[in-house]
Design a protein around this motif. Structure first.
Motif, PDB file in Angstrom:
ATOM      1  N   ASP A   2     -26.105 -42.621 -21.999  1.00 57.88           N
ATOM      2  CA  ASP A   2     -27.033 -42.427 -20.901  1.00 57.88           C
ATOM      3  C   ASP A   2     -28.471 -42.672 -21.356  1.00 57.88           C
ATOM      4  O   ASP A   2     -28.881 -42.229 -22.433  1.00 57.88           O
ATOM      5  N   VAL A   3     -29.206 -43.395 -20.515  1.00 60.92           N
ATOM      6  CA  VAL A   3     -30.613 -43.700 -20.791  1.00 60.92           C
ATOM      7  C   VAL A   3     -31.422 -43.299 -19.570  1.00 60.92           C
ATOM      8  O   VAL A   3     -31.054 -43.620 -18.434  1.00 60.92           O
ATOM      9  N   TYR A   4     -32.545 -42.622 -19.803  1.00 57.34           N
ATOM     10  CA  TYR A   4     -33.394 -42.192 -18.689  1.00 57.34           C
ATOM     11  C   TYR A   4     -34.406 -43.278 -18.345  1.00 57.34           C
ATOM     12  O   TYR A   4     -35.084 -43.825 -19.219  1.00 57.34           O
ATOM     13  N   LEU A   5     -34.502 -43.594 -17.055  1.00 58.39           N
ATOM     14  CA  LEU A   5     -35.460 -44.588 -16.568  1.00 58.39           C
ATOM     15  C   LEU A   5     -36.638 -43.850 -15.934  1.00 58.39           C
ATOM     16  O   LEU A   5     -36.490 -43.222 -14.878  1.00 58.39           O
ATOM     17  N   PRO A   6     -37.818 -43.896 -16.549  1.00 62.11           N
ATOM     18  CA  PRO A   6     -38.946 -43.080 -16.074  1.00 62.11           C
ATOM     19  C   PRO A   6     -39.474 -43.470 -14.698  1.00 62.11           C
ATOM     20  O   PRO A   6     -39.867 -42.600 -13.917  1.00 62.11           O
ATOM     21  N   VAL A  52     -37.855 -50.749  -7.332  1.00 62.79           N
ATOM     22  CA  VAL A  52     -37.810 -50.786  -8.792  1.00 62.79           C
ATOM     23  C   VAL A  52     -36.864 -51.887  -9.264  1.00 62.79           C
ATOM     24  O   VAL A  52     -37.148 -52.594 -10.238  1.00 62.79           O
ATOM     25  N   ALA A  53     -35.740 -52.066  -8.560  1.00 65.60           N
ATOM     26  CA  ALA A  53     -34.780 -53.106  -8.932  1.00 65.60           C
ATOM     27  C   ALA A  53     -35.404 -54.489  -8.838  1.00 65.60           C
ATOM     28  O   ALA A  53     -35.259 -55.323  -9.741  1.00 65.60           O
ATOM     29  N   ALA A  54     -36.125 -54.759  -7.744  1.00 63.95           N
ATOM     30  CA  ALA A  54     -36.735 -56.076  -7.551  1.00 63.95           C
ATOM     31  C   ALA A  54     -37.815 -56.352  -8.592  1.00 63.95           C
ATOM     32  O   ALA A  54     -37.878 -57.435  -9.183  1.00 63.95           O
ATOM     33  N   THR A 237     -50.045 -53.611  -9.122  1.00 59.42           N
ATOM     34  CA  THR A 237     -50.175 -53.243  -7.712  1.00 59.42           C
ATOM     35  C   THR A 237     -49.124 -52.228  -7.260  1.00 59.42           C
ATOM     36  O   THR A 237     -49.454 -51.124  -6.840  1.00 59.42           O
ATOM     37  N   THR A 238     -47.855 -52.581  -7.360  1.00 55.99           N
ATOM     38  CA  THR A 238     -46.800 -51.702  -6.843  1.00 55.99           C
ATOM     39  C   THR A 238     -46.400 -50.618  -7.831  1.00 55.99           C
ATOM     40  O   THR A 238     -45.790 -49.619  -7.439  1.00 55.99           O
ATOM     41  N   LYS A 239     -46.701 -50.808  -9.129  1.00 60.15           N
ATOM     42  CA  LYS A 239     -46.341 -49.851 -10.190  1.00 60.15           C
ATOM     43  C   LYS A 239     -44.824 -49.592 -10.209  1.00 60.15           C
ATOM     44  O   LYS A 239     -44.370 -48.489 -10.527  1.00 60.15           O
ATOM     45  N   VAL A 244     -38.151 -49.625 -19.424  1.00 58.99           N
ATOM     46  CA  VAL A 244     -36.888 -49.288 -20.089  1.00 58.99           C
ATOM     47  C   VAL A 244     -35.740 -50.073 -19.459  1.00 58.99           C
ATOM     48  O   VAL A 244     -34.897 -50.655 -20.155  1.00 58.99           O
ATOM     49  N   LEU A 245     -35.707 -50.122 -18.141  1.00 55.70           N
ATOM     50  CA  LEU A 245     -34.680 -50.885 -17.432  1.00 55.70           C
ATOM     51  C   LEU A 245     -34.796 -52.369 -17.757  1.00 55.70           C
ATOM     52  O   LEU A 245     -33.796 -53.039 -18.041  1.00 55.70           O
TER      53      LEU A 245
END
Length: 304
Positions: A2-6, A52-54, A237-239, A244-245
């Motif tokens: 498991d990895v945490y995505l901030p 976040v995916a895009a 802009t969108t931050k 990590v991802l």
């Protein structure tokens, strides 16, 4: 593992993300596409927020394109002059797309718009690819077979002013055509996290009339620079860029691109296109299903 995505604010299986990046890399090596058109919806299925995916997929596509450009450059498979015009158009398109992204995000509709665009895009591309692959494997299935084209490029391209010579592509056309094409791809890259190669490659072949031996390399060249601009724009802009991802995706895609290049040298192209078309259509149907079915949790609270 498991990895945490901030930025996404959740934990994921790191091995799954690396394997997903590997799939994207393989597609990049096989077809000259960035692979983001599959990475983004698969990340959404896994539970990553669409924004976040895009944004993160665009970052990953950059890395997947680097090794592909280098491989094609070694065999003189890149038209750098054509690529430069496409890159300029793509950068302008990315800035336009950033404005649209921010406006839709402010309205709270960006997630829905991304999903609808993917259903329309994947459904159309998958259908066309399936038709072409089946026609190649079984001539006469959809008519009398492919017709020989009388023109190398579309009549609208031939009517544009200010012609340039693109020696590597064997063309003498207006730079306005690839400039406009690059802008459209740039907008899609910003909105959907895709490299745009799935649209750029057929457009370069059938609209611009480019030579087939430089199409894939030139497409990857344009994707490389446009996704770099897209990543920086998203970050400022969108931050929404989750480093990590993106790093996990990059790890898989760089290795997958080399593997895909080797497969492309040995496998039958028609079978590869058929397999890809099937995968694309299945993902489009899954996204359409998700849009029409009531979610388990109607109201959710998402941290800003």
């Amino acid at each position: 593992m498991d990895v945490y995505l901030p930025i996404a604010n959740l934990s994921v299986n790191g091995l799954y993300i690396v394997l997903l990046g590997g799939l994207t890399g393989i597609l990049s090596g096989l077809f000259g596409v960035g692979g983001g058109f599959l990475t983004t919806p698969l990340l959404i299925f896994y539970g990553i927020p669409p924004t976040v995916a895009a944004a993160s997929a665009a970052t990953q596509v950059t890395g997947a394109s680097v090794s592909g450009v280098l491989a094609h450059s070694r065999r003189k498979g890149v038209d750098y002059r054509m690529g430069a015009v496409l890159v300029v158009g793509g950068m302008v398109g990315a800035l336009v797309g950033a404005g649209l992204f921010s406006a839709l995000q402010a309205l709270g509709q960006i997630d829905v718009v991304i999903n609808i665009l993917y259903v329309l895009m994947l459904g159309s591309i998958g259908t066309l690819m399936m038709r072409e692959a089946v026609s190649a494997l079984r001539p006469g299935t959809f008519g009398t077979g492919p017709q020989v084209r009388k023109r190398r490029h579309h009549p609208l391209v031939a009517s544009l002013p200010y012609r340039w010579r693109f020696y590597a592509s064997g063309l003498y056309i207006s730079p306005l055509a690839p400039l406009i094409l690059g802008m459209l791809v740039g907008i899609l890259t910003m909105l959907m996290g895709v490299g745009g190669g799935f649209l750029l490659v057929p457009a370069m072949l059938y609209i611009l009339g480019m030579s087939g031996n430089v199409v894939v390399g030139t497409s990857l060249f344009q994707i490389l620079f446009v996704t770099m601009v897209t990543t920086m724009t998203h970050a400022l802009t969108t931050k929404a860029v989750d480093l990590v991802l993106a790093a996990l995706l990059l790890l898989g895609s760089v290795l997958g691109a080399q593997f895909g290049t080797q497969i492309a040298l040995k496998a039958r192209p028609e079978l590869l296109r058929l397999a890809l078309a099937t995968l694309v259509l299945l993902i489009a149907l899954r996204m359409l299903y998700g849009l029409g079915v009531q979610p388990d949790e109607i109201y959710t609270v998402v941290p800003l």
